[in-house]
Design a protein around this motif. Structure first.
Motif, short mmCIF file in Angstrom:
data_model
loop_
_atom_site.label_atom_id
_atom_site.label_comp_id
_atom_site.label_asym_id
_atom_site.label_seq_id
_atom_site.Cartn_x
_atom_site.Cartn_y
_atom_site.Cartn_z
N LEU A 1 31.79 7.28 -20.66
CA LEU A 1 32.51 8.31 -20.11
C LEU A 1 32.02 9.23 -21.32
O LEU A 1 32.80 10.48 -21.07
CB LEU A 1 33.80 7.39 -19.83
CG LEU A 1 34.33 8.62 -18.84
CD1 LEU A 1 33.41 8.94 -17.66
CD2 LEU A 1 35.75 7.59 -17.65
N ALA B 1 30.86 4.41 -14.61
CA ALA B 1 31.97 4.78 -15.17
C ALA B 1 32.62 3.85 -14.46
O ALA B 1 34.19 3.07 -14.90
CB ALA B 1 32.43 5.96 -15.47
N SER B 2 32.42 2.94 -13.36
CA SER B 2 32.97 1.96 -13.18
C SER B 2 34.01 0.65 -13.34
O SER B 2 34.79 0.06 -13.65
CB SER B 2 33.02 1.08 -11.64
OG SER B 2 31.33 0.32 -12.15
N GLN C 1 37.51 11.25 -18.40
CA GLN C 1 36.18 11.96 -19.44
C GLN C 1 36.99 13.31 -20.15
O GLN C 1 36.53 13.23 -21.57
CB GLN C 1 34.69 12.14 -18.27
CG GLN C 1 34.10 12.64 -19.08
CD GLN C 1 32.82 13.19 -18.19
OE1 GLN C 1 33.27 13.40 -17.22
NE2 GLN C 1 31.83 14.20 -18.86
N THR D 1 30.35 8.05 -11.36
CA THR D 1 31.14 6.89 -11.01
C THR D 1 30.53 5.88 -10.83
O THR D 1 31.76 4.64 -11.70
CB THR D 1 31.99 7.38 -9.40
OG1 THR D 1 32.12 8.84 -9.50
CG2 THR D 1 33.13 6.41 -9.19
N LEU E 1 40.07 4.84 -10.51
CA LEU E 1 38.90 5.05 -11.54
C LEU E 1 38.27 6.94 -10.98
O LEU E 1 37.94 7.27 -11.41
CB LEU E 1 38.19 4.25 -12.12
CG LEU E 1 37.61 4.95 -13.08
CD1 LEU E 1 38.24 4.94 -14.51
CD2 LEU E 1 36.38 3.26 -13.26
N ALA E 2 37.41 5.96 -10.10
CA ALA E 2 36.81 7.39 -9.13
C ALA E 2 38.29 8.45 -9.15
O ALA E 2 37.37 9.58 -8.32
CB ALA E 2 36.66 5.88 -7.91
N GLN F 1 38.23 10.00 -12.22
CA GLN F 1 37.49 9.85 -13.52
C GLN F 1 37.01 10.49 -13.88
O GLN F 1 37.17 11.12 -15.19
CB GLN F 1 35.47 8.90 -12.64
CG GLN F 1 34.12 9.41 -13.79
CD GLN F 1 33.94 9.81 -13.15
OE1 GLN F 1 33.30 9.52 -11.88
NE2 GLN F 1 32.58 10.42 -13.92
N LYS F 2 36.73 12.57 -13.30
CA LYS F 2 36.90 13.25 -14.13
C LYS F 2 37.61 13.75 -15.02
O LYS F 2 37.49 14.60 -16.57
CB LYS F 2 36.55 14.58 -13.26
CG LYS F 2 35.08 14.88 -12.96
CD LYS F 2 34.49 16.62 -12.52
CE LYS F 2 33.52 16.87 -11.62
NZ LYS F 2 33.57 17.46 -10.63
#
Lengths: 267, 320
Positions: free
Chosen positions: B201, B137-138, A258, B134, A250-251, A254-255
């Motif tokens: 998100l 959103a985690s 999204q 981040t 996810l880290a 993430q961008k």
């Protein structure tokens, strides 16, 4: 002034939202005395809980299963969705709109409303305790098809012409031009697919009755049921092992996720 | 053909070109059906899988809901609407519906407001904002099993950190999961927390799509932060908000893992949400008939919600 307020709000919000995750990490390194005394930070960090969890349940085996299931399901999802998206983006035929509506209509069916017949199907196919039961039903995905189709539709006309000049077949055009062109959407869908299949809970609970293909989520449930009364540190070590792969994914993505999901949500 | 030579620069995509230059021609049947054959080939995997794991089971659920079933789950006796009548009269099912609705009322507004707040503060251009994004959103990466186990520990009456905090503030300790009202609240808290990552998100993406110029002209006119929020942000964000509200509704209806791990539907069925109740009926009591009737009720509820989203969502997208 405004900046100070914002940073304060952001920090408080981050602390509250992230607290359960940090706390799980912290407890997983605690001795049982620390846990009894309701410490927040371990006074003498130890790896005993991790050693314990590796001994008490086949957690590595569960992790392996989850990894196999999530990667296979994701790969299948990408291929099946991409094939369908290609048709919806490039190959016109009479009735395409109707087929498209059929795809849309699957969005109206909550998966849980179909689980009883699906369970019976899996039984009669002899797929109980088999990777097939955990992967194949998730290959076709309307959301994935739409996401890819949206991107395929932006392939420039010049590329199509060039492909024709080169004498590429439809399939060659598909995998030599379209797939590389829409790489970012594949990444988005891939991350999304991996996260959701790694995190599946109810379905694996139904179709696994022993440890052979049991995923780590169900393993966690077993660990919790077996150990809760005695050893919370051990349970939290299990939790940490389960969440690390998806948190990293996810880290990193993430961008990408999204951008992709927003497109899917609004379009 | 002539057309094609004149206008290639205006065509932006293959899709457009294909639609614009399609000309009716007198080809052979084999050639004409070429696209059909191609489409069939490429669509076949999706169509087969949807057929086997979506459409067939949906119809079979409906079919099963008119039957009593034997221990293997095969329909044994046609009973018409009796399963539905049974549900209607069952105190347990009615309780389950009420609990589910209460649960929706607890999770949807709270979840959307929380995610919107986080998205708003994370949409500012500040140094280090990526880090906060981040973090927010985690929870998208958190599985329901892992989340529920962590909260189970935090809710623990004696070893739990939440009661420790309450005592530290000189407040009385709560029985988070043992008390029938608190148990539902506790599951709601867990659910909101779990679902915030995703909502955040999507909403952040929605905010970033709003045209910056709107804010510039508002600032020139001397509009304050909350005026801009009310007059620009919320209206422009409304399609995304609407989407998130629908998804949150559907998520609330579909909650299962947190109930299974935190309470097992108890105490005294106080947290017996609809999916948990279907699961229990089907896979613990092996009553596939009534369980299928419940599944059909669930399907109807989700169908209505999704259609509402399509209807109103579409309309709102127009003025974007």
């Amino acid at each position: 002034m405004r900046k100070t307020i914002l940073y304060t709000l952001l920090s408080i919000a981050a602390l509250v939202m992230f607290f359960p995750i940090l706390y799980a990490f912290s407890v997983s390194f605690m001795t049982s005395e620390d846990i009894l005394n309701r410490q927040v930070i371990p006074s003498a960090p130890t790896l005993d809980n991790y050693r314990g969890v590796l001994e008490s349940v086949p957690i590595l085996h569960y992790l392996m299963n989850s990894f196999i299931v999530a990667s296979t399901a994701t790969l299948g999802m990408l291929i099946v969705s991409a094939l369908a998206a290609f048709i919806f983006a490039f190959i016109p035929f009479k009735g395409r709109q109707a087929v498209f509506l059929l795809f849309i209509s699957t969005l109206l069916i909550p998966w849980e409303a179909t689980m009883i017949p699906n369970f019976l199907t899996i039984q009669s196919l002899g797929w109980m305790n088999n990777y097939l039961a955990l992967t194949v039903p998730f290959f076709a995905l309307a959301f994935g098809t739409f996401l890819l189709r949206q991107h395929f539709k932006t392939v420039p006309h010049e590329l199509y012409e060039a492909a024709q000049v080169e004498g590429l077949s439809h399939f060659q055009f598909f995998y030599k031009v379209v797939v590389p062109y829409a790489k970012t959407s594949f990444v988005t869908l891939g991350i999304f697919g991996f996260l959701t299949t790694w995190n599946m809970y109810l379905w694996p609970l139904l179709v696994t009755t022993n440890d052979t293909v049991r995923t780590v989520q169900i393993g966690l449930r077993r660990l919790q049921a077996d150990e809760v009364a005695t050893n919370w540190g051990l349970v939290m070590a299990g939790v940490v092992l389960v969440i690390i792969p998806t948190l990293i994914l996810l880290a990193a993505g993430q961008k990408q996720l999204q951008k992709g999901l927003t497109k899917g949500a609004i379009k | 053909m002539k057309q094609a030579e004149e206008l290639p620069h205006r065509v932006k995509s293959v899709q457009e070109a294909v639609e614009r230059y399609r000309v009716p021609s007198a080809k052979s049947v084999w050639q004409k059906s070429r696209n059909y054959r191609l489409a069939l080939l490429y669509l076949l995997p999706s169509l087969v899988l949807f057929g086997v794991f979506m459409f067939y089971p949906m119809i079979y659920s409906l079919y099963l809901s008119f039957f009593f079933t034997d221990a293997q789950g095969s329909p044994a006796l046609f009973v018409g609407l009796e399963n539905y009548a049974y549900l209607w009269e069952s105190a347990s099912f009615r309780r389950s519906v009420i609990v589910t609705l209460l649960f929706v009322a607890m999770t949807v507004p709270a979840g959307v407001v929380l995610a919107l707040f986080l998205a708003l503060i994370a949409n500012e251009k500040l140094r280090g904002i990526g880090f906060f994004r981040t973090i927010f959103a985690s929870t998208l990466g958190m599985s329901v099993a892992a989340s529920a186990v962590i909260w189970l520990f935090m809710f623990h009456p004696t070893a739990g950190i939440l009661n420790a905090m309450l005592l530290g503030l000189n407040l009385p300790a709560l029985s988070w999961l043992q008390d029938s009202t608190m148990a539902l609240v506790s599951i709601a808290i867990t659910t909101v927390w779990m679902n915030t990552g995703f909502s955040f998100l999507i909403l952040l993406g929605g905010l970033q799509n709003i045209d910056e110029h709107l804010y510039e002209s508002a600032r020139i006119d001397g509009a304050g932060y909350f005026y801009q929020l009310r007059r620009i942000t919320v209206p422009m964000l409304s399609p995304t908000l609407f989407f998130i509200i629908t998804i949150s509704f559907i998520n609330a209806f579909q909650s299962f893992g947190q109930v299974d791990i935190l309470t097992g539907g108890g105490p005294a069925e106080a947290t017996n949400l609809i999916i948990y109740s279907i699961y229990r009926e089907a896979f613990i009591y092996y009553q596939f008939g009534p369980a299928s009737a419940m599944a059909i009720v669930l399907f109807a509820a989700v169908l209505v919600l999704t259609l509402l989203q399509f209807k109103f969502g579409e309309r709102k997208v127009h003025y974007q």
